[in-house]
Scaffold this motif. Structure first.
Motif, PDB file in Angstrom:
ATOM      1  N   HIS A  49       8.448  34.748  18.878  1.00 56.97           N
ATOM      2  CA  HIS A  49       8.138  33.388  18.416  1.00 56.97           C
ATOM      3  C   HIS A  49       6.690  33.314  17.896  1.00 56.97           C
ATOM      4  O   HIS A  49       6.433  32.793  16.813  1.00 56.97           O
ATOM      5  CB  HIS A  49       8.352  32.394  19.560  1.00 56.97           C
ATOM      6  N   ASN A  50       5.753  33.860  18.665  1.00 54.80           N
ATOM      7  CA  ASN A  50       4.336  33.813  18.264  1.00 54.80           C
ATOM      8  C   ASN A  50       4.070  34.653  17.022  1.00 54.80           C
ATOM      9  O   ASN A  50       3.284  34.261  16.151  1.00 54.80           O
ATOM     10  CB  ASN A  50       3.446  34.278  19.413  1.00 54.80           C
ATOM     11  N   LEU A  51       4.718  35.791  16.967  1.00 53.89           N
ATOM     12  CA  LEU A  51       4.535  36.683  15.812  1.00 53.89           C
ATOM     13  C   LEU A  51       5.005  35.988  14.527  1.00 53.89           C
ATOM     14  O   LEU A  51       4.302  35.989  13.510  1.00 53.89           O
ATOM     15  CB  LEU A  51       5.351  37.957  16.057  1.00 53.89           C
ATOM     16  N   ASP A  53       5.478  32.766  14.032  1.00 57.05           N
ATOM     17  CA  ASP A  53       4.639  31.594  13.802  1.00 57.05           C
ATOM     18  C   ASP A  53       3.317  31.982  13.120  1.00 57.05           C
ATOM     19  O   ASP A  53       2.882  31.362  12.146  1.00 57.05           O
ATOM     20  CB  ASP A  53       4.329  31.000  15.182  1.00 57.05           C
ATOM     21  N   TYR A  54       2.693  33.001  13.642  1.00 61.56           N
ATOM     22  CA  TYR A  54       1.413  33.454  13.104  1.00 61.56           C
ATOM     23  C   TYR A  54       1.585  33.977  11.674  1.00 61.56           C
ATOM     24  O   TYR A  54       0.767  33.692  10.779  1.00 61.56           O
ATOM     25  CB  TYR A  54       0.824  34.561  14.001  1.00 61.56           C
ATOM     26  N   THR A  55       2.674  34.735  11.453  1.00 63.73           N
ATOM     27  CA  THR A  55       2.914  35.312  10.126  1.00 63.73           C
ATOM     28  C   THR A  55       3.134  34.210   9.090  1.00 63.73           C
ATOM     29  O   THR A  55       2.604  34.271   7.977  1.00 63.73           O
ATOM     30  CB  THR A  55       4.126  36.269  10.179  1.00 63.73           C
ATOM     31  N   ILE A  56       3.878  33.167   9.472  1.00 64.85           N
ATOM     32  CA  ILE A  56       4.122  32.064   8.536  1.00 64.85           C
ATOM     33  C   ILE A  56       2.803  31.336   8.229  1.00 64.85           C
ATOM     34  O   ILE A  56       2.537  30.952   7.083  1.00 64.85           O
ATOM     35  CB  ILE A  56       5.193  31.101   9.098  1.00 64.85           C
ATOM     36  N   SER A  57       1.959  31.169   9.240  1.00 63.96           N
ATOM     37  CA  SER A  57       0.645  30.548   9.001  1.00 63.96           C
ATOM     38  C   SER A  57      -0.189  31.410   8.054  1.00 63.96           C
ATOM     39  O   SER A  57      -0.874  30.894   7.163  1.00 63.96           O
ATOM     40  CB  SER A  57      -0.135  30.387  10.318  1.00 63.96           C
ATOM     41  N   HIS A  58      -0.098  32.716   8.263  1.00 68.15           N
ATOM     42  CA  HIS A  58      -0.828  33.632   7.367  1.00 68.15           C
ATOM     43  C   HIS A  58      -0.340  33.478   5.927  1.00 68.15           C
ATOM     44  O   HIS A  58      -1.151  33.430   4.993  1.00 68.15           O
ATOM     45  CB  HIS A  58      -0.644  35.076   7.829  1.00 68.15           C
ATOM     46  N   PHE A  59       0.974  33.379   5.743  1.00 68.07           N
ATOM     47  CA  PHE A  59       1.515  33.222   4.392  1.00 68.07           C
ATOM     48  C   PHE A  59       0.936  31.966   3.731  1.00 68.07           C
ATOM     49  O   PHE A  59       0.533  31.996   2.566  1.00 68.07           O
ATOM     50  CB  PHE A  59       3.046  33.105   4.434  1.00 68.07           C
ATOM     51  N   GLY A  60       0.899  30.868   4.487  1.00 73.06           N
ATOM     52  CA  GLY A  60       0.373  29.617   3.936  1.00 73.06           C
ATOM     53  C   GLY A  60      -1.087  29.758   3.538  1.00 73.06           C
ATOM     54  O   GLY A  60      -1.509  29.284   2.469  1.00 73.06           O
ATOM     55  N   PHE A  61      -1.851  30.407   4.391  1.00 71.63           N
ATOM     56  CA  PHE A  61      -3.274  30.615   4.118  1.00 71.63           C
ATOM     57  C   PHE A  61      -3.461  31.461   2.860  1.00 71.63           C
ATOM     58  O   PHE A  61      -4.254  31.125   1.965  1.00 71.63           O
ATOM     59  CB  PHE A  61      -3.907  31.307   5.327  1.00 71.63           C
TER      60      PHE A  61
END
Ligand code: FEO
Length: 161
Positions: A49-51, A53-61
């Motif tokens: 879940h955290n992985l 979540d973090y990856t999707i945030s990275h994509f947005g950034f």
């Protein structure tokens, strides 16, 4: 074999992005460790879940930076991110329904991330570097606070406390 060894080939030369990629690599390697050391489904599920979540945030950034830099292939890059997100979500659903997909997911993450950084991310690196040099936002701390504060908070929170 579910680990990624960080090498120079994976460095884009954009500190903020390299740190985020490194964090994703740490998550993937942690997933591999948890699979080998007999961690519970609950623990593995929490990490996945955290992985994700973090990856999707990275994509947005990353997409925000590309947009600011007027990267020519932003739409194509976004599409690749979307397709990957859908694929991982399907694995996550299967995991949540009780299937043991952690090995397959681990392999997908290793292969996909390695190829994506080397091919797709490397392609935008030059445009973003030029943009950062001309806007004086080379360091993460110098990024415009309103625009990036929330994403930064997610992306720079220590992985393990
Ligand atoms: Fe760094 Fe396009 O993901």
């Amino acid at each position: 074999m579910g680990k990624i060894v960080w090498t120079e080939q994976l460095n884009l030369g954009i500190d903020v992005i390299d740190q985020q990629h490194l964090r994703i690599v740490e998550y993937i390697n942690q997933l591999d460790d948890m699979r080998s050391n007999g961690s519970s489904r609950e623990e593995i599920g929490w990490l996945i879940h955290n992985l994700v979540d973090y990856t999707i945030s990275h994509f947005g950034f990353e997409e925000s930076l590309q947009e600011e830099a007027h990267y020519l292939f932003l739409d194509e890059h976004k599409k690749v991110h979307e397709q990957f997100t859908q694929r991982v979500s399907q694995y996550q659903d299967r995991f949540d329904k009780g299937e043991d997909v952690s090995k397959a997911l681990n392999s997908l993450l290793v292969t996909w991330l390695f190829n994506h950084i080397q091919r797709d991310d490397t392609d935008y690196a030059e445009s973003v570097k030029v943009y950062l040099q001309h806007t004086n936002v080379i360091q993460p701390n110098a990024l415009q606070p309103n625009k990036f504060a929330q994403i930064k908070k997610i992306l720079f929170t220590p992985l393990f406390k």
